[in-house]
Write an enzyme that holds these catalytic residues in place. Sequence first.
Site, mmCIF file in Angstrom:
data_model
loop_
_atom_site.group_PDB
_atom_site.id
_atom_site.type_symbol
_atom_site.label_atom_id
_atom_site.label_comp_id
_atom_site.label_asym_id
_atom_site.label_seq_id
_atom_site.Cartn_x
_atom_site.Cartn_y
_atom_site.Cartn_z
ATOM 1 N N GLU A 19 3.110 0.108 -73.031
ATOM 2 C CA GLU A 19 1.638 0.080 -73.009
ATOM 3 C C GLU A 19 1.085 -1.098 -72.216
ATOM 4 O OE1 GLU A 19 0.074 2.573 -73.746
ATOM 5 O OE2 GLU A 19 0.754 3.546 -75.583
ATOM 6 N N HIS B 10 -1.962 -3.704 -80.506
ATOM 7 C CA HIS B 10 -1.999 -2.251 -80.733
ATOM 8 C C HIS B 10 -0.920 -1.908 -81.749
ATOM 9 C CE1 HIS B 10 -1.644 1.985 -80.427
ATOM 10 N NE2 HIS B 10 -0.458 1.918 -79.850
ATOM 11 N N HIS C 159 0.196 1.103 -85.208
ATOM 12 C CA HIS C 159 0.056 2.478 -85.706
ATOM 13 C C HIS C 159 -0.325 2.457 -87.176
ATOM 14 C CE1 HIS C 159 2.967 3.727 -82.242
ATOM 15 N NE2 HIS C 159 1.773 3.383 -81.801
ATOM 16 N N HIS D 291 -3.229 8.239 -82.694
ATOM 17 C CA HIS D 291 -2.295 7.235 -82.202
ATOM 18 C C HIS D 291 -2.364 5.936 -83.027
ATOM 19 C CE1 HIS D 291 -0.512 5.271 -78.317
ATOM 20 N NE2 HIS D 291 0.037 4.818 -79.428
#
Length: 210
Positions: free
Chosen positions: A76, A95, A97, A157
């Site tokens: 990413e 980032h 989950h 996501h």
Amino acid sequence: MLLKELREQVIEAGMALYNFRLVGLSDGNVSARDPETNLVAVKPSGFTYPKIGLEDVIIVDLEGNVVEGDHRPSSETPMHTCIYRTRPEINGAVHCHAPYATAWSVVNKPIPAIIVNQVMTGGEIPIAPYKRPGTLELGECALDVMGGGFAVILQNHGPLCVGPSLEFALHVTFAVEDTAKTALYALQIGGDMRLMTQDIADMWAARRKG
Ligand SMILES: [Zn+2]
């Protein structure tokens, strides 16, 4: 070794996500930008968090080219470098989950402004339409939906949170997951949720003024 302090921050933030189960063994990604050189320290791809050493953290430039490191940077990385190219006031990005926050994105519902620590996120937490992982488009779309805020949830996501430092972005991440969980419990209890939209907007504006 370039950016030793930022490498340490990347490892610490990753371990916080890992320890609180906001990511799987090697999922998610964190980065920190050095505003002086515009170099970025980013998690290596495919490493389980407890196995990342200082030398494993990858240093890239704002275009994602590896400047120092023997491994591949996180898949990413295009999203992270897109953030730093677009928002000069941002120096950290997380980032993950996180399951409660991600659940709201699966049903495509923004999380309303309901608890005081959403002053960290900028209020209501929006959902960015689904884009394929690892693409520049994912980062561009996320930034577009996030606007001037610090948090967005990538549809189907997981959350993407940013801040003036990586530590700040990590705090935002925990605020997002706490909000998602509280909102879910409130809905299960039933009744109308008392929204804090204006209170949070006022507190957010006051903080931005300094
Ligand atoms: Zn992801």
